[in-house]
Motif scaffolding. Structure first.
Motif, PDB file in Angstrom:
ATOM      1  N   ILE A 594      30.748  69.202  35.445  1.00 43.57           N
ATOM      2  CA  ILE A 594      30.492  68.301  36.557  1.00 43.57           C
ATOM      3  C   ILE A 594      29.901  69.111  37.706  1.00 43.57           C
ATOM      4  O   ILE A 594      30.468  70.114  38.140  1.00 43.57           O
ATOM      5  N   THR A 595      28.754  68.689  38.203  1.00 41.67           N
ATOM      6  CA  THR A 595      28.088  69.390  39.291  1.00 41.67           C
ATOM      7  C   THR A 595      27.770  68.417  40.418  1.00 41.67           C
ATOM      8  O   THR A 595      27.641  67.205  40.188  1.00 41.67           O
ATOM      9  N   ILE A 596      27.638  68.946  41.619  1.00 43.14           N
ATOM     10  CA  ILE A 596      27.279  68.151  42.790  1.00 43.14           C
ATOM     11  C   ILE A 596      25.985  68.716  43.359  1.00 43.14           C
ATOM     12  O   ILE A 596      25.923  69.900  43.698  1.00 43.14           O
ATOM     13  N   ASN A 597      24.957  67.888  43.476  1.00 39.76           N
ATOM     14  CA  ASN A 597      23.655  68.399  43.875  1.00 39.76           C
ATOM     15  C   ASN A 597      23.479  68.398  45.397  1.00 39.76           C
ATOM     16  O   ASN A 597      24.359  67.964  46.151  1.00 39.76           O
ATOM     17  N   GLN A 598      22.305  68.842  45.832  1.00 39.12           N
ATOM     18  CA  GLN A 598      22.064  69.034  47.255  1.00 39.12           C
ATOM     19  C   GLN A 598      21.861  67.732  48.027  1.00 39.12           C
ATOM     20  O   GLN A 598      21.827  67.748  49.258  1.00 39.12           O
ATOM     21  N   ALA A 599      21.723  66.620  47.313  1.00 40.66           N
ATOM     22  CA  ALA A 599      21.588  65.337  48.001  1.00 40.66           C
ATOM     23  C   ALA A 599      22.929  64.831  48.537  1.00 40.66           C
ATOM     24  O   ALA A 599      22.973  63.822  49.244  1.00 40.66           O
ATOM     25  N   CYS A 600      24.000  65.523  48.220  1.00 42.32           N
ATOM     26  CA  CYS A 600      25.344  65.113  48.650  1.00 42.32           C
ATOM     27  C   CYS A 600      25.431  65.033  50.169  1.00 42.32           C
ATOM     28  O   CYS A 600      24.987  65.948  50.883  1.00 42.32           O
ATOM     29  N   THR A 601      25.985  63.936  50.670  1.00 44.05           N
ATOM     30  CA  THR A 601      26.159  63.762  52.114  1.00 44.05           C
ATOM     31  C   THR A 601      27.541  64.183  52.582  1.00 44.05           C
ATOM     32  O   THR A 601      27.876  64.025  53.755  1.00 44.05           O
ATOM     33  N   LYS A 602      28.357  64.668  51.654  1.00 39.94           N
ATOM     34  CA  LYS A 602      29.699  65.175  51.958  1.00 39.94           C
ATOM     35  C   LYS A 602      30.603  64.093  52.553  1.00 39.94           C
ATOM     36  O   LYS A 602      31.372  64.335  53.475  1.00 39.94           O
ATOM     37  N   CYS A 603      30.469  62.875  52.031  1.00 39.61           N
ATOM     38  CA  CYS A 603      31.284  61.770  52.529  1.00 39.61           C
ATOM     39  C   CYS A 603      32.741  61.906  52.113  1.00 39.61           C
ATOM     40  O   CYS A 603      33.644  61.373  52.769  1.00 39.61           O
ATOM     41  N   GLY A 604      32.995  62.582  50.988  1.00 35.68           N
ATOM     42  CA  GLY A 604      34.359  62.862  50.569  1.00 35.68           C
ATOM     43  C   GLY A 604      35.020  61.798  49.714  1.00 35.68           C
ATOM     44  O   GLY A 604      36.183  61.949  49.328  1.00 35.68           O
ATOM     45  N   VAL A 605      34.288  60.730  49.384  1.00 38.66           N
ATOM     46  CA  VAL A 605      34.900  59.677  48.570  1.00 38.66           C
ATOM     47  C   VAL A 605      35.295  60.212  47.198  1.00 38.66           C
ATOM     48  O   VAL A 605      36.350  59.877  46.658  1.00 38.66           O
ATOM     49  N   CYS A 606      34.462  61.076  46.647  1.00 38.82           N
ATOM     50  CA  CYS A 606      34.766  61.616  45.319  1.00 38.82           C
ATOM     51  C   CYS A 606      36.068  62.421  45.313  1.00 38.82           C
ATOM     52  O   CYS A 606      36.757  62.497  44.285  1.00 38.82           O
ATOM     53  N   ILE A 607      36.421  63.015  46.437  1.00 38.28           N
ATOM     54  CA  ILE A 607      37.685  63.757  46.529  1.00 38.28           C
ATOM     55  C   ILE A 607      38.861  62.803  46.316  1.00 38.28           C
ATOM     56  O   ILE A 607      39.821  63.130  45.614  1.00 38.28           O
ATOM     57  N   SER A 608      38.769  61.624  46.906  1.00 33.82           N
ATOM     58  CA  SER A 608      39.836  60.632  46.751  1.00 33.82           C
ATOM     59  C   SER A 608      39.889  60.058  45.344  1.00 33.82           C
ATOM     60  O   SER A 608      40.952  59.676  44.857  1.00 33.82           O
ATOM     61  N   VAL A 609      38.725  60.028  44.693  1.00 31.44           N
ATOM     62  CA  VAL A 609      38.644  59.424  43.359  1.00 31.44           C
ATOM     63  C   VAL A 609      39.214  60.358  42.282  1.00 31.44           C
ATOM     64  O   VAL A 609      39.826  59.904  41.308  1.00 31.44           O
ATOM     65  N   CYS A 610      39.033  61.651  42.442  1.00 35.60           N
ATOM     66  CA  CYS A 610      39.449  62.607  41.406  1.00 35.60           C
ATOM     67  C   CYS A 610      40.972  62.603  41.246  1.00 35.60           C
ATOM     68  O   CYS A 610      41.705  62.853  42.210  1.00 35.60           O
ATOM     69  N   PRO A 611      41.485  62.356  40.037  1.00 34.53           N
ATOM     70  CA  PRO A 611      42.944  62.245  39.846  1.00 34.53           C
ATOM     71  C   PRO A 611      43.672  63.589  39.808  1.00 34.53           C
ATOM     72  O   PRO A 611      44.898  63.635  39.890  1.00 34.53           O
ATOM     73  N   VAL A 612      42.926  64.706  39.693  1.00 35.90           N
ATOM     74  CA  VAL A 612      43.581  66.014  39.563  1.00 35.90           C
ATOM     75  C   VAL A 612      43.140  66.974  40.676  1.00 35.90           C
ATOM     76  O   VAL A 612      43.360  68.192  40.569  1.00 35.90           O
ATOM     77  N   ASN A 613      42.535  66.425  41.728  1.00 34.05           N
ATOM     78  CA  ASN A 613      42.124  67.237  42.879  1.00 34.05           C
ATOM     79  C   ASN A 613      41.164  68.372  42.495  1.00 34.05           C
ATOM     80  O   ASN A 613      41.184  69.448  43.109  1.00 34.05           O
ATOM     81  N   ALA A 614      40.338  68.111  41.487  1.00 37.52           N
ATOM     82  CA  ALA A 614      39.372  69.128  41.078  1.00 37.52           C
ATOM     83  C   ALA A 614      38.165  69.170  42.012  1.00 37.52           C
ATOM     84  O   ALA A 614      37.438  70.166  42.038  1.00 37.52           O
ATOM     85  N   ILE A 615      37.962  68.105  42.779  1.00 38.43           N
ATOM     86  CA  ILE A 615      36.876  68.062  43.756  1.00 38.43           C
ATOM     87  C   ILE A 615      37.469  68.344  45.128  1.00 38.43           C
ATOM     88  O   ILE A 615      38.481  67.747  45.514  1.00 38.43           O
ATOM     89  N   TYR A 616      36.863  69.266  45.867  1.00 44.66           N
ATOM     90  CA  TYR A 616      37.478  69.712  47.117  1.00 44.66           C
ATOM     91  C   TYR A 616      36.411  70.102  48.131  1.00 44.66           C
ATOM     92  O   TYR A 616      35.227  70.264  47.802  1.00 44.66           O
ATOM     93  N   LYS A 617      36.844  70.239  49.386  1.00 45.09           N
ATOM     94  CA  LYS A 617      35.973  70.722  50.451  1.00 45.09           C
ATOM     95  C   LYS A 617      36.074  72.237  50.537  1.00 45.09           C
ATOM     96  O   LYS A 617      37.164  72.797  50.496  1.00 45.09           O
ATOM     97  N   GLU A 618      34.919  72.873  50.688  1.00 39.69           N
ATOM     98  CA  GLU A 618      34.899  74.310  50.931  1.00 39.69           C
ATOM     99  C   GLU A 618      34.210  74.545  52.269  1.00 39.69           C
ATOM    100  O   GLU A 618      33.048  74.218  52.445  1.00 39.69           O
ATOM    101  N   GLU A 619      34.961  75.113  53.213  1.00 41.33           N
ATOM    102  CA  GLU A 619      34.420  75.336  54.556  1.00 41.33           C
ATOM    103  C   GLU A 619      33.253  76.327  54.499  1.00 41.33           C
ATOM    104  O   GLU A 619      33.302  77.286  53.728  1.00 41.33           O
TER     105      GLU A 619
END
Length: 619
Positions: A594-619
């Protein structure tokens, strides 16, 4: 082009203009004082330009709450002596029709031009309706330009007709004409100095029955006079090549005719109708008499063809007439040079082997379905609604009336959040019907903020008064997004770019008497799911206002997000909720990862959707 060049006063300059830009230049040259619209593609660029230059041009411009209001604003101002302008897409005329029809009866003391942009092939519309029917029904003259230069020039002519006969006039374009580019030679432009007029009641502005009968008589007499003008109009041109086969055409369809004739050096006569209603019967009669066979080429309906057949019948002319009625041309969709080539090849019987024929490429075009933008708040609203419905384990199908806007894309999997759509505002009215006609089928309908102001309020009043039960989601993305980002009554800016009172949707809905009203940021998808469950359990009409700005107007805030959205490959269990259920175009599965491309707006909805917290914010 730079839109400020539209304010250049010099005559004789040649500029490369979009059709809609030429329309703006035309009304400015002609001395327009006031313009009103509701945005709709393919005419929306006109409003975008006027929004930016209205103050510099010293004209008044507004984005009205709908097309009917726009017509009323412009017609009443024209009755006060001003030169006014309203414009809309073809289906907008349906909304405006009540006042449009009566405006023809009442006439105007100034002049009033309505530009209507039709959409053959429904590139951005729900139907292909032909505005020329409305012109005939209302007895309003109609003009059909075929290129940007004609758009500008025809506007001058149309205003002069409106002035002389005190009648509204229609300029009909189509998607290709509105959006084509061409060289436009300008006439002189002087900054508008007329900002107010005087309304004088001469007794023919209130169409009660006795007066309406007089109005109708006057209108019919005007149309009779205008038919003579049409017969001799320079906008109706004959290209006589000494042939015995002719083509009658109008508007954008002329361009396809010209392309094929020029490409294959065909010898035919052409009657090009620029002033097509009232129909120039004498000109058409003479053209028929001078040709053995005639092909009528027009988009969309066979309106000129039927009028041509009537002229032939009334005058006992034996010329063979071809067109849509005899199958020579298709009755639907816009034309192409290939379609015209085939029709003319049958008519002229020229040897196809002697000319170079366009052949389609054997390389298939990639499928590119329309998609919601990365970070679109509508995606979060649809995802949460689909999750809520799935949790209910229904034995029946849920019902999702939708409306006109970006959110119509909710029809697509995996959301499947649009299964009934008619017109602007119909999501609410249709929900009323489903509420009374069905049992045990949950109803969640969707409407945008601008569409709600346009046509959603009356059916919501109907729903409360008649005790309906459904959930309405007002998708308030703080802009009229699908047509390019215009303002609406919920935004604190008006059509002049000035600060204006913003109408509070929540307060408005509560004032109607809706018992369940909640506002929420839909990006909080888990809270959104909880709210859907509450709303569906409410015994009555429930309204959720999903309020989050469109990404197209939220770019500054998006750029300020100083973090990245990443995927922890070690935690990822490949459940594919992010790709298959949220379906954000910025998330892809490549080579099993699973990859996230450069068009991502960093809205964070996918973080809430992931059931195992595999998607996260990196400062």
């Amino acid at each position: 082009m730079n839109i400020n060049e539209l304010l250049d006063s010099e005559k004789g300059k040649k500029r490369f203009m979009l059709g809609n830009e030429a329309a703006v230049r035309g009304v400015l040259e002609a001395g327009m004082s006031l313009a009103a619209t509701y945005p709709g593609t393919p005419s929306s660029e006109i409003g975008d330009i006027l929004f930016n230059i209205a103050k510099d041009a010293n004209v008044y411009f507004e984005f009205s709450s709908n097309e009917k209001v726009a017509i009323e604003v412009a017609a009443s101002a024209a009755s006060s002596g001003l030169r006014t302008f309203s414009f809309m897409k073809h289906v907008g005329v349906n909304v405006a029709a009540d006042s449009l029809m009566t405006s023809a009866y009442m006439g105007v003391e100034g002049s009033f031009l309505i530009l209507v942009a039709d959409d053959p092939s429904t590139f951005s519309s729900q139907n292909e309706q032909d505005t020329r029917h409305f012109a005939r029904q209302a007895n309003i003259p109609i003009f059909e330009p075929s290129n940007p230069q004609e758009i500008k020039d025809f506007i001058h002519y149309a205003y002069d007709i409106s002035d002389k006969y005190n009648i509204p006039v229609i300029l009909r374009t189509t998607t290709r004409v509105s959006h084509m580019r061409g060289i436009v030679e300008t006439d002189e432009y002087n900054k508008n100095t007329v900002t107010s007029g005087v309304y004088e009641n001469e007794g023919l502005h209130v169409p009660v029955p006795e007066i309406a009968r007089v109005m109708h008589k006057n209108l019919v007499e005007k149309i009779h006079d205008l038919r003579e003008i049409s017969n001799n109009s320079p906008l109706n041109k004959v290209y006589d090549n000494g042939a015995n086969i002719g083509i009658i055409t109008s508007g954008g369809a002329y361009n396809y005719v010209a392309d094929v004739i020029n490409q294959y050096d065909l010898n035919v006569n052409i009657l090009k109708l620029g002033f097509s209603h009232p129909f120039p019967e004498d000109s058409v009669k003479e053209f028929l008499e001078n040709n053995n066979e005639v092909l009528v080429v027009e988009e969309v309906d066979p309106i000129n063809e039927m009028e041509t057949l009537a002229v032939a019948g009334l005058n006992n002319i034996n010329t063979t007439i071809h067109g849509k009625k005899d199958g020579s041309l298709p009755e639907i969709l816009e034309y192409t040079p290939d379609i015209l080539y085939e029709a003319l090849q049958k008519l002229l019987s020229f040897d196809a082997e002697e000319v170079e024929v366009n052949t389609p490429s054997e390389i298939p075009l990639p499928s590119r379905p329309a998609n919601l933008c990365s970070g679109c708040p509508h995606r979060a609203s649809f995802y949460a609604a689909r999750q809520t419905i799935n949790k209910m384990n229904l034995d029946v199908e849920s019902i999702h009336p939708s409306d006109i806007g970006c959110y119509t894309l909710g029809i697509a999997p995996p959301y499947n959040m649009a299964n009934y759509l008619m017109s602007m505002g119909a999501s609410v009215g249709a929900s009323c019907g489903f509420s009374k006609a069905t049992d045990n089928q949950p109803i969640i309908s969707f409407i945008g903020d601008s569409t709600f102001f346009h046509a959603g309020i009356p059916p919501l009043i109907n729903a409360i008064h008649n005790k309906m039960k459904f959930t309405l989601v007002i998708l308030d993305n703080r802009i009229t997004a699908m047509t390019g980002g215009q303002t609406n009554p919920g935004i604190p800016i008006d059509g002049m770019g000035d600060e204006a009172p913003a109408i509070d949707i929540e307060a408005l809905v509560k004032s109607i008497g809706v018992g369940f009203v909640e506002s929420i940021d839909p990006m909080n998808v888990n809270e959104m799911i909880d709210l859907y469950e509450q709303a569906l359990s409410y015994d009555g009409v429930s309204v959720i206002i999903a309020k989050h700005p469109c990404v197209l107007i939220n770019k500054k805030e998006i750029r300020s997000r100083n973090y990245q959205i990443k995927v922890d490959a070690d935690k990822c269990i490949h459940c594919n909720k992010c790709t298959n259920e949220l379906a954000c175009p910025s998330i892809n599965e490549i080579d099993g990862e699973i990859t996230i491309n450069q068009a991502c707006t960093k809205c964070g909805v996918c973080i809430s959707v992931c059931p195992v917290n595999a998607i996260y914010k990196e400062e």
